[in-house]
Write an enzyme that holds these catalytic residues in place. Structure first.
Site, PDB file in Angstrom:
ATOM      1  N   ASP A 206      46.646  39.403  36.437  1.00  0.00           N
ATOM      2  CA  ASP A 206      46.837  40.075  35.345  1.00  0.00           C
ATOM      3  C   ASP A 206      48.100  39.944  34.672  1.00  0.00           C
ATOM      4  O   ASP A 206      48.197  40.140  33.644  1.00  0.00           O
ATOM      5  CB  ASP A 206      46.575  41.363  35.696  1.00  0.00           C
ATOM      6  CG  ASP A 206      45.252  41.612  36.554  1.00  0.00           C
ATOM      7  OD1 ASP A 206      44.346  41.117  36.277  1.00  0.00           O
ATOM      8  OD2 ASP A 206      45.396  42.747  37.424  1.00  0.00           O
TER       9      ASP A 206
ATOM     10  N   HIS B 235      46.494  42.654  39.637  1.00  0.00           N
ATOM     11  CA  HIS B 235      46.348  41.586  40.168  1.00  0.00           C
ATOM     12  C   HIS B 235      47.258  40.605  40.084  1.00  0.00           C
ATOM     13  O   HIS B 235      47.670  40.497  38.951  1.00  0.00           O
ATOM     14  CB  HIS B 235      44.802  40.904  40.019  1.00  0.00           C
ATOM     15  CG  HIS B 235      43.512  41.918  40.067  1.00  0.00           C
ATOM     16  ND1 HIS B 235      43.229  42.521  39.286  1.00  0.00           N
ATOM     17  CD2 HIS B 235      42.674  41.727  41.094  1.00  0.00           C
ATOM     18  CE1 HIS B 235      42.046  43.369  39.586  1.00  0.00           C
ATOM     19  NE2 HIS B 235      41.718  42.674  40.643  1.00  0.00           N
TER      20      HIS B 235
HETATM   21  C1  XUL Z   1      35.805  45.005  40.741  1.00  0.00           C
HETATM   22  C2  XUL Z   1      37.097  46.099  40.953  1.00  0.00           C
HETATM   23  C3  XUL Z   1      38.218  45.357  41.155  1.00  0.00           C
HETATM   24  C4  XUL Z   1      39.139  45.791  42.185  1.00  0.00           C
HETATM   25  C5  XUL Z   1      40.510  45.048  42.381  1.00  0.00           C
HETATM   26  O1  XUL Z   1      34.619  45.677  40.781  1.00  0.00           O
HETATM   27  O2  XUL Z   1      36.711  47.181  41.198  1.00  0.00           O
HETATM   28  O3  XUL Z   1      38.872  45.222  39.791  1.00  0.00           O
HETATM   29  O4  XUL Z   1      39.429  47.138  41.949  1.00  0.00           O
HETATM   30  O5  XUL Z   1      40.351  43.807  42.607  1.00  0.00           O
END
Ligand code: XUL
Ligand code: CO
Length: 443
Positions: free
Chosen positions: A105, A102
């Protein structure tokens, strides 16, 4: 650069008889299974957020795991760079080629989005510099549109047009960085795209706005040379009471409704499937038969706990049935991301390696057993035989769309009463699956 994971060697395949915990028992990257090397059948990825970020914090207590990786303080650019160094060393030692991220992150989020974007430019330059000459690259990127308080009423589904613009700005930047880092996919996980109460919510309005944001992302992505796969990651709830991308069937219907199905596929997460009351295999099957299986987030829930625990996958029945769907799909256009985290009491660097060894071995085992299921043939033969009555002339007419209700009714009236129903043989088939899973894995 000094070694961060000291005393952890490169992890090698030693076979199922090895008692060395820091070795692969089943994942043998060069072994050819179903005509391809295991490392190519299993495009493993590390999730930046869980592996380099999650420190064991939960609703009842602060973190237990020190993830500063030598940096003085968390939440600094020095720390962001230490995470890059740690991540690359970690991936090299395990032989993992891909990572997922993300935006937030990678860098600490600043109060001003312009500064966050500048930091993202800096860290992505640093990642490119540090991965140069290696085969390490990005699997997929995404924007975190759920942690910042501004998204409390949703991102694409927000009631506030300015918040919608912030969501768009984050998607745009995350796409830029994904393309810069060579990502094969771009994910939308709608953590805040849903509702807490229908008393204040225009469902259709919100869904149309989410679709518009995705269309703008698709058009922008294609305009900057993103040729990869856009992905929706379904999840029925948590954090919201109801999330619009409830499960694969719902998300596929949404994509078709809004004309997005040519650019988007599913990113199926095991623990999200179970939260929706489905098995992982069910979600993979529904995606596959609709030509919508793009990527997976590998993990598993805990049947004693009803939430998204993101445990590392250890259940080899589930990984076998998952790999069966993936192989039948002809592989995954994107890959296998371990969206899994160490348990709070597993608080050492060594535990991070044990966790990935467990997950990678579980999927490698699943691949080996999938090959056996296919070569053994008993399960697939049974499925074919079960539908054999449709090989008749009448059956073919039904399949081709040439049958009429009159025709079928005439046949039933001629039969007067149906034949005795034929057994589905479930327990017999489960026995065959056990027999295959419990046999050896050696060459
Ligand atoms: C949350 C989840 C996230 C997604 C990316 O449950 O799985 O980490 O993978 O936003
Ligand atoms: Co996920």
């Amino acid at each position: 650069m000094s070694e961060i994971f000291q005393n952890i060697p490169e992890i090698k395949f030693e076979g199922s008889k090895s008692k060395n915990p820091l070795s692969f028992k089943y994942y043998d990257p060069e072994r050819v299974v179903l005509g391809k090397k295991m490392k190519d059948q299993l495009p493993f990825a590390m999730a930046w957020w869980h592996n380099l970020g999650a420190n064991g914090v939960d609703m009842f207590g602060r973190g237990t795991i020190d993830k500063r990786f030598g940096a003085e303080k968390e939440g600094t650019m020095e720390h962001a760079k230490a995470k890059v160094d740690a991540g690359i060393e970690f991936m090299k030692k395990l032989g993992i080629k891909y990572y997922c991220f993300h935006d937030v992150d990678l860098v600490p989020e600043a109060d001003d989005i312009n500064e966050t974007n500048r930091r993202l430019d800096e860290i992505s330059d640093y990642i490119l510099e540090k991965t140069k000459g290696t085969d390490i690259t990005c699997l997929w990127g995404t924007a975190n549109m759920f942690s910042n308080p501004r998204f409390m009423n949703g991102a694409g589904s927000t009631n506030d047009v300015d918040v919608y613009c912030f969501a768009a700005a984050q998607v745009k930047k995350a796409l830029d960085i994904t393309v810069k880092l060579g990502g094969k996919g771009y994910v939308f996980w709608g953590g805040r795209e849903g509702y807490e109460t229908l008393l204040n919510t225009k469902v259709k309005f919100e869904q149309e706005n989410i679709a518009s944001l995705m269309k703008m992302a698709r058009d922008y992505g294609r305009s900057i040379g993103f040729n990869g796969t856009f992905l929706i990651e379904p999840k029925p709830k948590e954090p919201m009471k109801h999330q619009y991308d409830f499960d694969a069937a719902t998300a596929i219907g949404f994509l078709k409704e809004y004309g997005l199905d040519k650019d988007f596929k599913m990113n199926i997460e095991a623990n999200h499937a179970t939260l929706a009351g489905h098995t992982f295999q069910h979600e993979l099957r529904i995606s596959r038969i609709n030509d919508m299986l793009g990527s997976i987030d590998a993990n598993q829930g805990d049947i004693m706990l009803g939430w998204d625990t993101d445990c590392f996958p250890s259940n080899v029945y589930d990984t076998t049935l998952a790999m069966y769907e993936i192989v039948k799909n002809g592989g995954l256009p994107v890959g296998i991301n371990f969206d899994s985290k160490n348990r709070r009491p597993s608080n050492t660097y060594e535990d991070m390696f044990h966790a990935f060894i467990l997950g990678m071995d579980s999927f490698a085992f699943g691949l080996l057993k999938t090959a056996e299921i296919i070569e053994d043939g008993r399960l697939e033969k049974n499925v074919e035989e079960r539908y054999a009555s449709f090989d008749s002339d009448l059956g073919k007419k039904i399949r081709n769309g040439e049958a009429t209700l009159q025709m079928l009714s005439d046949r039933a009236l001629e039969l007067r009463a149906p034949k005795d129903p034929v057994s589905g043989k479930q327990e017999c088939l489960e026995g065959i699956l056990n027999n295959i899973i419990l046999s050896g894995t050696e060459n």
